[in-house]
Scaffold this motif. Structure first.
Motif, short mmCIF file in Angstrom:
data_model
loop_
_atom_site.label_atom_id
_atom_site.label_comp_id
_atom_site.label_asym_id
_atom_site.label_seq_id
_atom_site.Cartn_x
_atom_site.Cartn_y
_atom_site.Cartn_z
N ALA A 2 0.84 -1.21 0.00
CA ALA A 2 0.00 0.00 0.00
C ALA A 2 0.87 1.26 0.00
CB ALA A 2 -0.94 -0.01 1.20
N ASN A 16 -7.93 12.35 -0.22
CA ASN A 16 -9.02 11.63 -0.87
C ASN A 16 -8.65 11.20 -2.29
OD1 ASN A 16 -10.59 11.84 1.38
ND2 ASN A 16 -11.80 13.56 0.63
N ARG A 18 -6.41 8.20 -1.89
CA ARG A 18 -7.25 7.05 -1.50
C ARG A 18 -8.01 6.49 -2.70
NH1 ARG A 18 -12.01 9.18 1.32
NH2 ARG A 18 -12.61 9.39 -0.86
N ASP A 19 -8.60 7.36 -3.51
CA ASP A 19 -9.42 6.92 -4.64
C ASP A 19 -8.60 6.26 -5.75
OD1 ASP A 19 -11.57 7.94 -3.27
OD2 ASP A 19 -11.72 9.77 -4.49
N MET A 69 -5.87 4.34 -5.23
CA MET A 69 -5.14 3.16 -4.76
C MET A 69 -5.68 1.87 -5.40
SD MET A 69 -4.23 3.98 -0.83
CE MET A 69 -3.17 2.55 -0.75
N LYS A 72 -7.74 -0.74 -1.56
CA LYS A 72 -8.19 0.27 -0.59
C LYS A 72 -7.68 -0.08 0.80
CE LYS A 72 -10.46 2.15 -3.92
NZ LYS A 72 -9.69 3.01 -4.76
N THR A 106 -6.31 6.02 5.21
CA THR A 106 -5.25 6.63 4.40
C THR A 106 -4.51 7.69 5.20
OG1 THR A 106 -6.65 6.26 2.46
CG2 THR A 106 -4.76 7.72 2.18
#
Length: 155
Positions: free
Chosen positions: A49, A68, A71-72, A74, A77, A81
């Motif tokens: 990650a 965000n 995070r979106d 990745m 998930k 984050t």
């Protein structure tokens, strides 16, 4: 010839359906790939990650991204984050700055150390991908990519 999933997991009864077998095969393959990537990254002190975040931020360039957006983008998930970015900042892999006009908006950028580490990992990670999928033809790879995309469409 590759072992079939039933043999691999020592399942004696048939699967309930071909869809179930395909689903479990994808899950088993993803777990095996994740383990291999984890093992390859272990000597460098990063998780899959964290490596994913470094690649995302390297691609974002000097502009960086908000939490965000990271995070979106990745591949897998993660539940928090923000805490992962906190740890990566403490390790010197990323840098964060608050917006002058809106203090709630924090931009994350890859640090020089993060860039160095990511560049160091480029060759071994490409070699790992080649080891796992290099035996497939170009058309097989294209078909695999397309089929997996079709499955993700319904998720």
């Amino acid at each position: 010839m590759a072992k079939n999933l039933r043999t691999e997991i020592a399942q004696t009864r048939p699967f309930a359906s071909r869809q179930q077998e395909a689903h479990l095969s994808i899950m088993r393959t993803a777990a095996a790939l994740d383990h291999a990537v984890s093992e390859a990254l272990k000597p460098y002190g990063v998780t899959p990650a964290q490596y994913n975040i470094l690649r995302i931020l390297r691609g974002a360039g000097d502009e960086g991204l908000c939490r965000n957006a990271v995070r979106d983008r990745m591949v897998a998930k993660v539940p928090d984050t923000t805490r992962m970015l906190d740890r990566m900042e403490a390790a010197g892999l990323v840098e964060r700055s608050r917006d002058e006009n809106d203090r709630r908006f924090v931009t994350t950028r890859i640090s020089d150390e993060g860039l160095r580490l990511t560049a160091e990992l480029d060759e071994p990670m490409e070699a790992l991908a080649h080891k796992h999928a290099g035996h497939l033809t170009k058309s097989e790879l294209t078909m695999l990519i397309d089929l997996l995309a079709r499955i993700r469409e319904v998720l």
